[in-house]
Design a protein around this motif. Structure first.
Motif, PDB file in Angstrom:
ATOM      1  N   TRP A 199       0.909  -1.336   0.090  1.00 28.73           N
ATOM      2  CA  TRP A 199      -0.001  -0.040   0.039  1.00 28.73           C
ATOM      3  C   TRP A 199       0.833   1.198  -0.087  1.00 28.73           C
ATOM      4  O   TRP A 199       0.337   2.372   0.240  1.00 28.73           O
ATOM      5  CB  TRP A 199      -0.962  -0.024   1.272  1.00 28.73           C
ATOM      6  CG  TRP A 199      -1.949  -1.222   1.304  1.00 28.73           C
ATOM      7  CD1 TRP A 199      -1.876  -2.092   2.280  1.00 28.73           C
ATOM      8  CD2 TRP A 199      -2.809  -1.592   0.166  1.00 28.73           C
ATOM      9  NE1 TRP A 199      -2.829  -2.987   1.999  1.00 28.73           N
ATOM     10  CE2 TRP A 199      -3.494  -2.638   1.038  1.00 28.73           C
ATOM     11  CE3 TRP A 199      -3.567  -0.833  -0.565  1.00 28.73           C
ATOM     12  CZ2 TRP A 199      -4.584  -3.258   0.223  1.00 28.73           C
ATOM     13  CZ3 TRP A 199      -4.600  -1.516  -1.195  1.00 28.73           C
ATOM     14  CH2 TRP A 199      -5.198  -2.699  -0.682  1.00 28.73           C
ATOM     15  N   GLN A 200       2.026   1.171  -0.271  1.00 28.41           N
ATOM     16  CA  GLN A 200       3.067   2.336  -0.262  1.00 28.41           C
ATOM     17  C   GLN A 200       2.705   3.308  -1.284  1.00 28.41           C
ATOM     18  O   GLN A 200       2.722   4.463  -0.963  1.00 28.41           O
ATOM     19  CB  GLN A 200       4.477   1.785  -0.383  1.00 28.41           C
ATOM     20  CG  GLN A 200       5.503   2.933  -0.329  1.00 28.41           C
ATOM     21  CD  GLN A 200       6.022   3.564   0.777  1.00 28.41           C
ATOM     22  OE1 GLN A 200       5.359   3.335   1.709  1.00 28.41           O
ATOM     23  NE2 GLN A 200       7.225   3.998   0.830  1.00 28.41           N
ATOM     24  N   LYS A 201       2.589   2.875  -2.203  1.00 27.93           N
ATOM     25  CA  LYS A 201       1.970   3.968  -3.381  1.00 27.93           C
ATOM     26  C   LYS A 201       0.862   4.850  -3.091  1.00 27.93           C
ATOM     27  O   LYS A 201       0.725   5.837  -3.327  1.00 27.93           O
ATOM     28  CB  LYS A 201       1.781   3.204  -4.775  1.00 27.93           C
ATOM     29  CG  LYS A 201       1.234   3.947  -6.055  1.00 27.93           C
ATOM     30  CD  LYS A 201       2.460   4.715  -6.465  1.00 27.93           C
ATOM     31  CE  LYS A 201       1.824   5.524  -7.942  1.00 27.93           C
ATOM     32  NZ  LYS A 201       0.591   5.987  -7.786  1.00 27.93           N
ATOM     33  N   GLU A 202      -0.218   4.058  -2.702  1.00 26.95           N
ATOM     34  CA  GLU A 202      -1.467   4.650  -2.132  1.00 26.95           C
ATOM     35  C   GLU A 202      -1.310   5.697  -1.023  1.00 26.95           C
ATOM     36  O   GLU A 202      -1.712   6.888  -1.104  1.00 26.95           O
ATOM     37  CB  GLU A 202      -2.497   3.592  -1.765  1.00 26.95           C
ATOM     38  CG  GLU A 202      -4.008   3.955  -1.734  1.00 26.95           C
ATOM     39  CD  GLU A 202      -4.940   3.054  -1.100  1.00 26.95           C
ATOM     40  OE1 GLU A 202      -6.039   3.503  -0.925  1.00 26.95           O
ATOM     41  OE2 GLU A 202      -4.740   1.724  -1.779  1.00 26.95           O
ATOM     42  N   ALA A 203      -0.409   5.404  -0.226  1.00 29.22           N
ATOM     43  CA  ALA A 203      -0.053   6.195   1.118  1.00 29.22           C
ATOM     44  C   ALA A 203       0.511   7.333   0.603  1.00 29.22           C
ATOM     45  O   ALA A 203       0.303   8.392   0.951  1.00 29.22           O
ATOM     46  CB  ALA A 203       0.915   5.304   2.164  1.00 29.22           C
ATOM     47  N   LEU A 204       1.751   7.243  -0.458  1.00 27.60           N
ATOM     48  CA  LEU A 204       2.364   8.348  -0.979  1.00 27.60           C
ATOM     49  C   LEU A 204       1.390   9.210  -1.750  1.00 27.60           C
ATOM     50  O   LEU A 204       1.474  10.560  -1.526  1.00 27.60           O
ATOM     51  CB  LEU A 204       3.258   7.937  -2.149  1.00 27.60           C
ATOM     52  CG  LEU A 204       4.689   7.189  -1.133  1.00 27.60           C
ATOM     53  CD1 LEU A 204       5.530   6.602  -2.169  1.00 27.60           C
ATOM     54  CD2 LEU A 204       5.395   8.314  -0.526  1.00 27.60           C
ATOM     55  N   SER A 224       6.653  12.966  -4.343  1.00 24.88           N
ATOM     56  CA  SER A 224       6.770  12.678  -5.594  1.00 24.88           C
ATOM     57  C   SER A 224       7.969  11.987  -6.118  1.00 24.88           C
ATOM     58  O   SER A 224       7.830  10.925  -7.106  1.00 24.88           O
ATOM     59  CB  SER A 224       6.557  14.005  -6.498  1.00 24.88           C
ATOM     60  OG  SER A 224       5.312  14.712  -6.000  1.00 24.88           O
ATOM     61  N   LYS A 225       8.947  12.501  -5.500  1.00 32.89           N
ATOM     62  CA  LYS A 225      10.520  11.781  -5.747  1.00 32.89           C
ATOM     63  C   LYS A 225      10.332  10.136  -5.596  1.00 32.89           C
ATOM     64  O   LYS A 225      10.893   9.370  -6.315  1.00 32.89           O
ATOM     65  CB  LYS A 225      11.532  12.415  -5.122  1.00 32.89           C
ATOM     66  CG  LYS A 225      12.856  11.989  -5.503  1.00 32.89           C
ATOM     67  CD  LYS A 225      13.971  12.562  -4.594  1.00 32.89           C
ATOM     68  CE  LYS A 225      15.392  12.204  -4.757  1.00 32.89           C
ATOM     69  NZ  LYS A 225      16.448  12.949  -4.112  1.00 32.89           N
ATOM     70  N   GLN A 226       9.773   9.773  -4.361  1.00 34.09           N
ATOM     71  CA  GLN A 226       9.737   8.397  -3.932  1.00 34.09           C
ATOM     72  C   GLN A 226       8.867   7.552  -4.979  1.00 34.09           C
ATOM     73  O   GLN A 226       9.452   6.388  -5.111  1.00 34.09           O
ATOM     74  CB  GLN A 226       9.130   8.439  -2.524  1.00 34.09           C
ATOM     75  CG  GLN A 226      10.209   8.863  -1.465  1.00 34.09           C
ATOM     76  CD  GLN A 226       9.545   8.681  -0.216  1.00 34.09           C
ATOM     77  OE1 GLN A 226       9.249   7.395   0.313  1.00 34.09           O
ATOM     78  NE2 GLN A 226       9.513   9.625   0.707  1.00 34.09           N
ATOM     79  N   ILE A 227       7.743   8.265  -5.238  1.00 30.34           N
ATOM     80  CA  ILE A 227       6.822   7.470  -6.444  1.00 30.34           C
ATOM     81  C   ILE A 227       7.409   7.455  -7.550  1.00 30.34           C
ATOM     82  O   ILE A 227       7.438   6.313  -8.122  1.00 30.34           O
ATOM     83  CB  ILE A 227       5.458   8.461  -6.655  1.00 30.34           C
ATOM     84  CG1 ILE A 227       4.617   8.398  -5.272  1.00 30.34           C
ATOM     85  CG2 ILE A 227       4.758   8.034  -7.949  1.00 30.34           C
ATOM     86  CD1 ILE A 227       3.551   9.158  -5.401  1.00 30.34           C
ATOM     87  N   ARG A 228       8.348   8.256  -8.275  1.00 31.88           N
ATOM     88  CA  ARG A 228       9.036   8.031  -9.347  1.00 31.88           C
ATOM     89  C   ARG A 228      10.088   6.938  -9.365  1.00 31.88           C
ATOM     90  O   ARG A 228      10.536   6.197 -10.348  1.00 31.88           O
ATOM     91  CB  ARG A 228       9.868   9.446  -9.641  1.00 31.88           C
ATOM     92  CG  ARG A 228       8.857  10.505 -10.009  1.00 31.88           C
ATOM     93  CD  ARG A 228       9.606  11.604 -10.861  1.00 31.88           C
ATOM     94  NE  ARG A 228      10.593  12.261  -9.937  1.00 31.88           N
ATOM     95  CZ  ARG A 228      10.150  13.355  -9.361  1.00 31.88           C
ATOM     96  NH1 ARG A 228       9.109  13.805  -9.441  1.00 31.88           N
ATOM     97  NH2 ARG A 228      11.200  14.022  -8.469  1.00 31.88           N
ATOM     98  N   LYS A 229      10.702   6.739  -8.008  1.00 32.92           N
ATOM     99  CA  LYS A 229      11.673   5.853  -7.834  1.00 32.92           C
ATOM    100  C   LYS A 229      11.077   4.359  -7.917  1.00 32.92           C
ATOM    101  O   LYS A 229      11.696   3.437  -8.538  1.00 32.92           O
ATOM    102  CB  LYS A 229      12.399   6.101  -6.573  1.00 32.92           C
ATOM    103  CG  LYS A 229      13.543   7.037  -6.253  1.00 32.92           C
ATOM    104  CD  LYS A 229      13.926   7.046  -5.089  1.00 32.92           C
ATOM    105  CE  LYS A 229      15.301   7.909  -4.856  1.00 32.92           C
ATOM    106  NZ  LYS A 229      15.773   8.141  -3.694  1.00 32.92           N
ATOM    107  N   GLN A 230       9.808   4.357  -7.511  1.00 33.43           N
ATOM    108  CA  GLN A 230       9.197   3.141  -7.684  1.00 33.43           C
ATOM    109  C   GLN A 230       8.698   2.769  -8.911  1.00 33.43           C
ATOM    110  O   GLN A 230       8.342   1.467  -9.125  1.00 33.43           O
ATOM    111  CB  GLN A 230       8.001   3.084  -6.525  1.00 33.43           C
ATOM    112  CG  GLN A 230       8.318   3.200  -5.079  1.00 33.43           C
ATOM    113  CD  GLN A 230       7.025   3.449  -4.307  1.00 33.43           C
ATOM    114  OE1 GLN A 230       6.094   3.027  -4.647  1.00 33.43           O
ATOM    115  NE2 GLN A 230       7.340   3.709  -2.969  1.00 33.43           N
TER     116      GLN A 230
END
Length: 231
Positions: A199-204, A224-230
């Motif tokens: 659920w990391q993406k949804e939490a971000l 946003s940076k963390q999402i791009r890394k994923q």
């Protein structure tokens, strides 16, 4: 006098018969353990626990008494009495720390705790803290243990539940248009602590929405940076 003599021999005969009967019924420690295991295997749990109790009373210092402590925990586990099982496994570990079955008992203790955690994330997850604490201890003690995969799977499952619950709480406040730093911090906490949660993406995504509403541009960029890394 003859009457007393007859009574004396009658009592002696009854006592001798009772002793002989007791001796015939008496079991060795291995036999009693085998009996308890057989009863447990057949689902006669109350009888198995009774036999274990007798074994512990008659042969408290035997190897079979140690095994009986573990069998007792397994009986509770098989009955799905998770709280009693977790305590019994903990008791076994405490009493017999050098026993070859300690890793197994530790694993089953964690499993018993995990079974008590609600499957639905919106329920009370307070027991998860204890389970995660035991898991961390297990992973440190048995990094190459036999049950390492199962324990890690339980850890991930608990992380997912906690993350999902925090998302649900945040969604509730977002719909109510209550954008507090406290809620954002709670999302931030699970994002940081459980980066591998499904659920990391949804939490971000939700954290970005809160950060925008609160005017926290630095956090918006960070999430946003963390999402791009994923991606």
């Amino acid at each position: 006098m003859k009457g007393y003599s007859l009574l004396y021999w009658l009592i002696a005969f009854l006592l001798l018969s009772a002793c002989q009967s007791f001796n015939k019924e008496a079991k060795t420690a291995p036999e009693m353990l085998e009996k308890a295991q057989s009863q447990a295997d057949r689902g006669y749990y109350i009888e198995a626990l009774d036999t274990i109790l007798q074994l512990k009373y008659q042969f408290p210092y035997s190897d079979q008494a140690k095994k009986a402590d573990l069998l007792k925990a397994d009986v509770f586990f098989d009955q799905q009495e998770w709280e009693s099982a977790s305590k019994a496994y903990q008791n076994f570990i405490h009493l017999h720390p050098s026993h070859s079955k300690v890793e197994y008992a530790f694993y089953r203790q964690i499993l018993s705790w995990n079974k008590q955690i609600p499957r639905i994330p919106d329920r009370d997850l307070s027991l998860s803290d204890k389970a995660l604490s035991l898991i961390a201890e297990f992973l440190k003690k048995y990094p190459k243990g036999k049950h390492i995969k199962e324990v890690k799977d339980m850890q991930n499952e608990i992380h997912d539940k906690i993350t999902k619950k925090e998302i649900q709480i945040a969604q509730f406040y977002f719909k109510k248009k209550k954008f507090s730093k406290e809620t954002l911090n709670r999302l931030d906490n699970v994002i940081l602590k459980y980066p591998k949660s499904k659920w990391q993406k949804e939490a971000l995504d939700l954290a970005i929405k809160f950060a925008k509403q609160l005017g926290d541009d630095s956090k918006v960029k960070n999430y946003s940076k963390q999402i791009r890394k994923q991606s």
